[in-house]
Motif scaffolding. Structure first.
Motif, PDB file in Angstrom:
ATOM      1  N   GLY A 185       0.812  -1.218   0.000  1.00 15.93           N
ATOM      2  CA  GLY A 185       0.000   0.000   0.000  1.00 15.93           C
ATOM      3  C   GLY A 185       0.843   1.264   0.000  1.00 15.93           C
ATOM      4  N   ILE A 186       1.906   1.271   0.782  1.00 16.31           N
ATOM      5  CA  ILE A 186       2.789   2.445   0.866  1.00 16.31           C
ATOM      6  C   ILE A 186       3.463   2.714  -0.475  1.00 16.31           C
ATOM      7  CG2 ILE A 186       4.959   3.286   1.876  1.00 16.31           C
ATOM      8  CD1 ILE A 186       4.042   1.800   4.511  1.00 16.31           C
ATOM      9  N   THR A 187       4.056   1.671  -1.068  1.00 22.55           N
ATOM     10  CA  THR A 187       4.778   1.876  -2.323  1.00 22.55           C
ATOM     11  C   THR A 187       3.827   2.188  -3.467  1.00 22.55           C
ATOM     12  OG1 THR A 187       4.880  -0.525  -2.705  1.00 22.55           O
ATOM     13  CG2 THR A 187       6.796   0.521  -1.649  1.00 22.55           C
ATOM     14  N   MET A 188       2.627   1.612  -3.449  1.00 21.55           N
ATOM     15  CA  MET A 188       1.647   1.920  -4.488  1.00 21.55           C
ATOM     16  C   MET A 188       1.283   3.397  -4.457  1.00 21.55           C
ATOM     17  SD  MET A 188      -2.319   0.696  -4.934  1.00 21.55           S
ATOM     18  CE  MET A 188      -2.078  -0.986  -5.448  1.00 21.55           C
ATOM     19  N   LYS A 189       0.992   3.909  -3.271  1.00 20.33           N
ATOM     20  CA  LYS A 189       0.576   5.306  -3.184  1.00 20.33           C
ATOM     21  C   LYS A 189       1.728   6.259  -3.450  1.00 20.33           C
ATOM     22  CE  LYS A 189      -2.170   8.563  -3.118  1.00 20.33           C
ATOM     23  NZ  LYS A 189      -3.112   8.697  -4.228  1.00 20.33           N
ATOM     24  N   ILE A 190       2.928   5.924  -2.994  1.00 20.48           N
ATOM     25  CA  ILE A 190       4.077   6.785  -3.303  1.00 20.48           C
ATOM     26  C   ILE A 190       4.304   6.820  -4.813  1.00 20.48           C
ATOM     27  CG2 ILE A 190       6.582   7.048  -3.077  1.00 20.48           C
ATOM     28  CD1 ILE A 190       6.286   6.072  -0.170  1.00 20.48           C
ATOM     29  N   ALA A 191       4.201   5.678  -5.480  1.00 16.81           N
ATOM     30  CA  ALA A 191       4.341   5.646  -6.941  1.00 16.81           C
ATOM     31  C   ALA A 191       3.301   6.562  -7.585  1.00 16.81           C
ATOM     32  CB  ALA A 191       4.193   4.215  -7.458  1.00 16.81           C
ATOM     33  N   ASP A 192       2.112   6.548  -7.079  1.00 16.85           N
ATOM     34  CA  ASP A 192       1.042   7.408  -7.591  1.00 16.85           C
ATOM     35  C   ASP A 192       1.341   8.882  -7.318  1.00 16.85           C
ATOM     36  OD1 ASP A 192      -1.616   7.731  -8.758  1.00 16.85           O
ATOM     37  OD2 ASP A 192      -2.248   8.317  -6.745  1.00 16.85           O
ATOM     38  N   THR A 243      -5.093  -4.172   5.744  1.00 12.97           N
ATOM     39  CA  THR A 243      -3.766  -3.595   6.012  1.00 12.97           C
ATOM     40  C   THR A 243      -3.305  -2.763   4.828  1.00 12.97           C
ATOM     41  OG1 THR A 243      -3.205  -5.455   7.449  1.00 12.97           O
ATOM     42  CG2 THR A 243      -1.364  -4.139   6.578  1.00 12.97           C
ATOM     43  N   TYR A 244      -3.440  -3.307   3.632  1.00 13.31           N
ATOM     44  CA  TYR A 244      -3.042  -2.581   2.414  1.00 13.31           C
ATOM     45  C   TYR A 244      -3.750  -1.234   2.333  1.00 13.31           C
ATOM     46  CZ  TYR A 244      -4.750  -1.228  -2.219  1.00 13.31           C
ATOM     47  OH  TYR A 244      -5.213  -0.513  -3.290  1.00 13.31           O
ATOM     48  N   ILE A 245      -5.064  -1.208   2.494  1.00 13.45           N
ATOM     49  CA  ILE A 245      -5.808   0.035   2.273  1.00 13.45           C
ATOM     50  C   ILE A 245      -5.564   1.030   3.406  1.00 13.45           C
ATOM     51  CG2 ILE A 245      -8.084  -0.447   3.293  1.00 13.45           C
ATOM     52  CD1 ILE A 245      -7.341   1.133  -0.145  1.00 13.45           C
TER      53      ILE A 245
END
Length: 181
Positions: A18-25, A163-165
């Motif tokens: 979740g952290i890396t997905m949102k940072i990538a975004d 946890t992801y969200i």
């Protein structure tokens, strides 16, 4: 020695996913600037943590595959780093997991319908009221996985996607507030 696929480690992978997905975004769409190549690096990290989730549990893998394919359907894989993550996750699924049609299709339909409704509320109507706040959160990941877990006793799916969200939304909140200041 820590078991790489014990529940606590899987939840760490979910949080990092979740952290890396949102940072990538944030690096693509929201003006976050770190260093040259950071967007691709976070796309790779997002894909690697997704890959670890795929390998950790067949049911998590099928729900994650449904989520990624729903992202494609909803045209949310719209930057190079998103594509890198998607390719890593789909490839790891094809190499290391087993297709469970019922689990996959339940979540694919859910993510396509409710994700698309969220997209309409956020992108088309650009609402800023309580309804937008509700649709912007990842409720359509948490509630269906809770229902699924209740009926199947496969609680890991609920734990992973909650946890992801939660971690995705924390990074989103921090990222949006940093950009306003």
């Amino acid at each position: 020695m820590v078991d790489l696929f014990s529940l606590p480690m899987i939840l760490v992978f979910a949080a990092l996913y979740g952290i890396t997905m949102k940072i990538a975004d944030l690096l693509d769409e929201h003006g976050l600037k770190w260093f040259k190549g950071s967007a691709i690096i976070f796309g790779i990290l997002w894909g690697l943590f997704g890959s670890l989730l795929v390998v950790s549990n067949v049911h998590v893998a099928n729900v994650l595959l449904a989520m990624v394919l729903a992202f494609i359907f909803r045209m949310r894989i719209d930057y190079r780093n998103h594509a890198v993550a998607t390719v890593i996750i789909i490839t790891s699924f094809l190499l290391y997991s087993t297709f469970e049609p019922l689990t996959f299709f339940i979540f694919l339909v859910n993510f396509m319908i409710f994700g698309s409704l969220t997209d309409v509320m956020d992108d088309y109507y650009k609402r800023k009221d309580w309804l937008q706040k509700f649709t912007e959160t990842g409720w359509f990941y948490v509630i269906p996985t809770l229902i699924f877990a209740y009926f199947t006793s496969l609680w890991i799916v609920f734990y992973v996607f909650t946890t992801y969200i939660v971690f995705y939304d924390i990074v989103k909140y921090v990222g949006e507030n940093k950009s306003k200041s």
